[in-house]
Every structure is written in structure tokens, then in C-alpha cells.
Design a protein around this motif. Structure first.
Motif, PDB file in Angstrom:
ATOM      1  N   GLY A  13       0.796  -1.211   0.000  1.00  0.00           N
ATOM      2  CA  GLY A  13       0.000   0.000   0.000  1.00  0.00           C
ATOM      3  C   GLY A  13       0.835   1.270   0.000  1.00  0.00           C
ATOM      4  N   PRO A  14       0.218   2.362   0.455  1.00  0.00           N
ATOM      5  CA  PRO A  14       0.799   3.695   0.327  1.00  0.00           C
ATOM      6  C   PRO A  14       2.193   3.840   0.925  1.00  0.00           C
ATOM      7  N   ASN A  15       2.991   4.598   0.222  1.00  0.00           N
ATOM      8  CA  ASN A  15       4.334   5.034   0.641  1.00  0.00           C
ATOM      9  C   ASN A  15       5.399   3.934   0.587  1.00  0.00           C
ATOM     10  N   LYS A  21      14.429   5.143   0.715  1.00  0.00           N
ATOM     11  CA  LYS A  21      14.622   6.584   0.948  1.00  0.00           C
ATOM     12  C   LYS A  21      13.893   6.998   2.223  1.00  0.00           C
ATOM     13  N   ARG A  22      12.791   6.316   2.497  1.00  0.00           N
ATOM     14  CA  ARG A  22      11.872   6.710   3.563  1.00  0.00           C
ATOM     15  C   ARG A  22      12.356   6.178   4.905  1.00  0.00           C
ATOM     16  N   GLU A  23      12.586   7.071   5.876  1.00  0.00           N
ATOM     17  CA  GLU A  23      12.959   6.689   7.245  1.00  0.00           C
ATOM     18  C   GLU A  23      13.779   5.386   7.274  1.00  0.00           C
ATOM     19  N   ILE A  26      14.050   3.105  10.221  1.00  0.00           N
ATOM     20  CA  ILE A  26      12.905   2.238  10.561  1.00  0.00           C
ATOM     21  C   ILE A  26      12.718   1.152   9.509  1.00  0.00           C
ATOM     22  N   TYR A  27      12.774   1.558   8.228  1.00  0.00           N
ATOM     23  CA  TYR A  27      12.407   0.621   7.164  1.00  0.00           C
ATOM     24  C   TYR A  27      13.598  -0.018   6.452  1.00  0.00           C
ATOM     25  N   GLY A  28      14.812   0.423   6.801  1.00  0.00           N
ATOM     26  CA  GLY A  28      15.995  -0.183   6.205  1.00  0.00           C
ATOM     27  C   GLY A  28      16.324   0.386   4.837  1.00  0.00           C
ATOM     28  N   LEU A  77       0.090  -9.261   2.325  1.00  0.00           N
ATOM     29  CA  LEU A  77      -0.453  -7.903   2.289  1.00  0.00           C
ATOM     30  C   LEU A  77       0.254  -6.985   3.282  1.00  0.00           C
ATOM     31  N   ASN A  78       0.942  -5.989   2.738  1.00  0.00           N
ATOM     32  CA  ASN A  78       1.427  -4.879   3.563  1.00  0.00           C
ATOM     33  C   ASN A  78       0.648  -3.652   3.102  1.00  0.00           C
ATOM     34  N   ALA A  79      -0.416  -3.350   3.820  1.00  0.00           N
ATOM     35  CA  ALA A  79      -1.300  -2.252   3.406  1.00  0.00           C
ATOM     36  C   ALA A  79      -0.782  -0.900   3.885  1.00  0.00           C
ATOM     37  N   GLY A  80       0.424  -0.858   4.473  1.00  0.00           N
ATOM     38  CA  GLY A  80       0.957   0.409   4.954  1.00  0.00           C
ATOM     39  C   GLY A  80      -0.025   1.046   5.929  1.00  0.00           C
ATOM     40  N   ALA A  81      -0.171   2.359   5.851  1.00  0.00           N
ATOM     41  CA  ALA A  81      -1.025   3.079   6.796  1.00  0.00           C
ATOM     42  C   ALA A  81      -2.496   2.683   6.684  1.00  0.00           C
ATOM     43  N   LEU A  82      -2.913   2.143   5.528  1.00  0.00           N
ATOM     44  CA  LEU A  82      -4.314   1.727   5.379  1.00  0.00           C
ATOM     45  C   LEU A  82      -4.664   0.593   6.343  1.00  0.00           C
ATOM     46  N   THR A  83      -3.634  -0.133   6.804  1.00  0.00           N
ATOM     47  CA  THR A  83      -3.826  -1.170   7.821  1.00  0.00           C
ATOM     48  C   THR A  83      -4.596  -0.618   9.013  1.00  0.00           C
ATOM     49  N   HIS A  84      -4.248   0.610   9.381  1.00  0.00           N
ATOM     50  CA  HIS A  84      -4.748   1.171  10.638  1.00  0.00           C
ATOM     51  C   HIS A  84      -6.034   1.969  10.461  1.00  0.00           C
ATOM     52  N   THR A  85      -6.477   2.142   9.204  1.00  0.00           N
ATOM     53  CA  THR A  85      -7.609   3.048   8.955  1.00  0.00           C
ATOM     54  C   THR A  85      -8.722   2.466   8.097  1.00  0.00           C
ATOM     55  N   VAL A 103       1.759  -8.390   6.620  1.00  0.00           N
ATOM     56  CA  VAL A 103       3.199  -8.178   6.835  1.00  0.00           C
ATOM     57  C   VAL A 103       3.472  -6.700   7.059  1.00  0.00           C
ATOM     58  N   HIS A 104       4.374  -6.419   7.969  1.00  0.00           N
ATOM     59  CA  HIS A 104       4.924  -5.065   8.120  1.00  0.00           C
ATOM     60  C   HIS A 104       6.430  -5.192   8.280  1.00  0.00           C
ATOM     61  N   LEU A 105       7.137  -4.302   7.622  1.00  0.00           N
ATOM     62  CA  LEU A 105       8.597  -4.314   7.755  1.00  0.00           C
ATOM     63  C   LEU A 105       9.006  -3.989   9.189  1.00  0.00           C
ATOM     64  N   SER A 106       8.345  -2.989   9.747  1.00  0.00           N
ATOM     65  CA  SER A 106       8.693  -2.549  11.105  1.00  0.00           C
ATOM     66  C   SER A 106       7.820  -3.271  12.129  1.00  0.00           C
ATOM     67  N   ASN A 107       8.254  -3.216  13.379  1.00  0.00           N
ATOM     68  CA  ASN A 107       7.440  -3.755  14.472  1.00  0.00           C
ATOM     69  C   ASN A 107       6.428  -2.684  14.868  1.00  0.00           C
ATOM     70  N   VAL A 108       5.228  -2.800  14.309  1.00  0.00           N
ATOM     71  CA  VAL A 108       4.223  -1.752  14.508  1.00  0.00           C
ATOM     72  C   VAL A 108       3.822  -1.607  15.979  1.00  0.00           C
ATOM     73  N   TYR A 109       4.061  -2.649  16.787  1.00  0.00           N
ATOM     74  CA  TYR A 109       3.680  -2.602  18.208  1.00  0.00           C
ATOM     75  C   TYR A 109       4.707  -1.854  19.063  1.00  0.00           C
ATOM     76  N   PHE A 114      -1.173   4.377  17.505  1.00  0.00           N
ATOM     77  CA  PHE A 114      -2.175   4.178  16.438  1.00  0.00           C
ATOM     78  C   PHE A 114      -1.793   3.027  15.511  1.00  0.00           C
ATOM     79  N   ARG A 115      -0.505   2.649  15.510  1.00  0.00           N
ATOM     80  CA  ARG A 115      -0.087   1.540  14.632  1.00  0.00           C
ATOM     81  C   ARG A 115      -0.417   0.172  15.223  1.00  0.00           C
ATOM     82  N   SER A 116      -0.856   0.144  16.483  1.00  0.00           N
ATOM     83  CA  SER A 116      -1.219  -1.138  17.105  1.00  0.00           C
ATOM     84  C   SER A 116      -2.596  -1.607  16.656  1.00  0.00           C
TER      85      SER A 116
HETATM   86  C1  DQA Z   1       4.289  -0.415   7.617  1.00  0.00           C
HETATM   87  C2  DQA Z   1       3.874   0.086   8.991  1.00  0.00           C
HETATM   88  C3  DQA Z   1       2.740   1.082   8.879  1.00  0.00           C
HETATM   89  O1  DQA Z   1       2.372   1.554  10.160  1.00  0.00           O
HETATM   90  C4  DQA Z   1       3.161   2.276   8.040  1.00  0.00           C
HETATM   91  O2  DQA Z   1       2.093   3.165   7.884  1.00  0.00           O
HETATM   92  C5  DQA Z   1       3.743   1.866   6.742  1.00  0.00           C
HETATM   93  C6  DQA Z   1       4.642   0.728   6.683  1.00  0.00           C
HETATM   94  C7  DQA Z   1       5.515  -1.355   7.700  1.00  0.00           C
HETATM   95  O3  DQA Z   1       5.767  -2.040   6.721  1.00  0.00           O
HETATM   96  O4  DQA Z   1       6.220  -1.365   8.709  1.00  0.00           O
HETATM   97  O5  DQA Z   1       3.549   2.549   5.721  1.00  0.00           O
HETATM   98  O6  DQA Z   1       3.214  -1.160   7.062  1.00  0.00           O
END
Ligand code: DQA
Length: 150
Positions: A13-15, A21-23, A26-28, A77-85, A103-109, A114-116
């Protein structure tokens, strides 16, 4: 990729187009093309086709999840921020009736609260987070094991 291989949709998903390039703390440093190549390699090893896609648009992600109903044996499925909304993504997942690993690359917890909250987890086979790109590999392996045991 052969026609007889089960197809797995690897949907991002998004971003996630900004990976590398992005953080990076956090994301490697793995980029989206790196991740695509990794999934295709792992899929080939497991005898799976990997259809890897990314979108910044909720409606497009929903359409792809719907498409999986007839087109895929499973979804990573890594829906990015859409996961949370997104209740729309959640409903699409239910309608798709296709085993899905979140799947999320980062440990959202371990991040902002809001990422939990995930609208995907209740409808997922399982969740992998915090393992970076390896999480996608683990998810493909888990779907492969699941397909083999049926
Ligand atoms: C993400 C975690 C989400 O909270 C964030 O909005 C992302 C990436 C991850 O892969 O860690 O865009 O899904």
C-alpha cells in the motif's frame, strides 16, 4: 513462472514505493524493486508465482484484493497506513476469501500507539512484523506450507 504454479499476490500500500529513501532507520535500505526481486526469487524456490504490486491508492488496493478471489491462491499484504484506517480494505479481504498474511517491515507494536490497531489482522491467517524484508519471505513460506497441507 508457469501457468500451473499457484499465484500469490504480494500487495503493498501507500508510501511503500519510498522504501530505501523513507525513514531508513525504521524501514531499512531495501528498495521496492529489491523487495520485488526477493519475493520473485523466494516464490520460484517454493514453486509459487509472485505477482508483486504497489499502490498509493486505497481503491486500487481494494480492487486488487477483490481480484485475488479468482486470481490468487494467497495474499501477502502490507497495506501500509491503510492497515490502521481502512474498513474498505478489511471488507475486501473478507470478500476475497483468499488466505492472507499481513506483513509489516517494522514492528508496529513498538511504535506509535495508532499503529497497534489493524483492520487486517482479524481477517488474516497470521501477522508478521518487525523482520524487515525477511517478513515477506516468511509469509511466502507460510502460504506455501499451507497450500501443501491441503
Ligand atoms: C508499515 C507500517 C505502517 O504503520 C506504516 O504506515 C507503513 C509501513 C511497515 O511495513 O512497517 O507505511 O506497514
Amino acid at each position: 513462472m508457469s501457468d500451473t504454479q499457484p499465484q500469490i499476490f504480494v500487495l503493498n500500500g501507500p508510501n511503500l514505493n519510498m522504501l530505501g529513501k523513507r525513514e531508513p532507520e525504521i524501514y531499512g535500505s531495501t528498495t521496492l524493486p529489491d523487495l520485488k526481486a526477493l519475493c520473485e526469487r523466494e516464490g520460484a524456490t517454493l514453486g509459487l508465482g509472485s505477482d508483486f504490486r504497489q499502490t498509493n491508492h486505497e481503491g486500487e488496493l481494494i480492487a486488487w484484493i477483490q481480484e485475488a478471489r479468482n486470481g490468487a491462491a494467497g495474499i501477502v499484504l502490507n497495506a501500509g497506513a491503510l492497515t490502521h484506517t481502512s474498513i474498505g480494505v478489511y471488507d475486501a479481504r473478507l470478500a476475497a476469501e483468499t488466505p492472507t498474511i499481513e506483513v509489516h517491515l517494522s514492528n508496529v507494536y513498538a511504535r506509535e500507539e495508532f499503529r497497534s490497531k489493524s483492520y487486517i489482522s482479524p481477517a488474516a491467517v497470521g501477522v508478521l512484523c518487525g523482520f524487515g524484508a525477511d517478513g515477506y519471505v516468511f509469509a511466502l513460506k507460510a502460504l506455501s506450507d499451507r497450500l501443501e497441507s491441503r
